[in-house]
Design an enzyme around this catalytic site. Sequence first.
Site, PDB file in Angstrom:
ATOM      1  CB  THR A   1      -0.580   2.172  -3.682  1.00 29.12           C
ATOM      2  OG1 THR A   1      -0.107   2.891  -2.957  1.00 29.12           O
ATOM      3  CG2 THR A   1      -1.833   2.952  -4.159  1.00 29.12           C
TER       4      THR A   1
ATOM      5  CE  LYS B   1      -0.397   5.600  -0.799  1.00 29.05           C
ATOM      6  NZ  LYS B   1       0.445   4.501  -0.656  1.00 29.05           N
TER       7      LYS B   1
END
Length: 298
Positions: free
Chosen positions: A98, A174
Amino acid sequence: MTTPTVGVIGLGAMGAGIAKTLRHNGFHVHVCDVRFEAAQAFAADGGTAWRTPAEVAAQVPVLVSVVVNAAQTEQVLFGDGGAAAALKSGSAFIMCSTVDPNWSIALEARLQALGLHYVDAPISGGAAKAASGQMTMMTSATPEAYAVANPVLDAMAGKVYRLGDKAGAGSKVKIINQLLAGVHIAVAAEAMALGIREGVAPDALYEVITHSAGNSWMFENRMAHVIAGDYTPLSAVDIFVKDLGLVLDTARASKFPLPLAATAHQMFMQASTAGFAREDDSAVIKIFPGISLPEKQA
């Protein structure tokens, strides 16, 4: 037919599961982790352990990176023993962390300049789904990158969303997911803390909420950790300090208000500075005063 090969860098909770899934699906998996013993333990059941990302990269047409953040990804690619110089031209690098979407976009350009393909591919679902091949991937890449990486993507995940023809979209989706996940954990902790403060038995509250409209996946999953008094980190408090920070940075760039995400971020920051940084993210409940939390049973 020759056995397809793939490399996996990072054998934490998610990476180890991914590597096992790829092995189960017929790949010879070359692995590397900063803890060489973790790589050796994986290879004992099939696969090959290496000490550096470069050694893995030299063996494979597709390299999967499952490390914590952008800084660690930079180290995997361009640090001492980095993979970028060892990957053969036309190989694909699948980035599962991420990260800031703008950083991911820039990384695509850097790798393309080296003749390498790049897949922006953050993951979600937790360690159990990674190990069972049922996790979700939010990907974006050029058609050429997908052509190289598709067999690996489809073998490692239950759902592979292809969200665009260049890097960035995968990371944007995300961090939006992480906005929801972080807020859900924070509010689940708040609700459980209020219940305990008001004298409601935690297990009774859990039973009712998980069968009522107020339930969420995060309440059901994380408040079970609280009831068990077990804060062994599956996803740590500091992960959400990082991820919600990325959410807020992205929104700040376009002057977009995120009041709930900002509050949740402060809650995780408070938990981190109070000494719970490396505990399970459900430990955010420990910031609430005047309550006695369930203790772990011996």
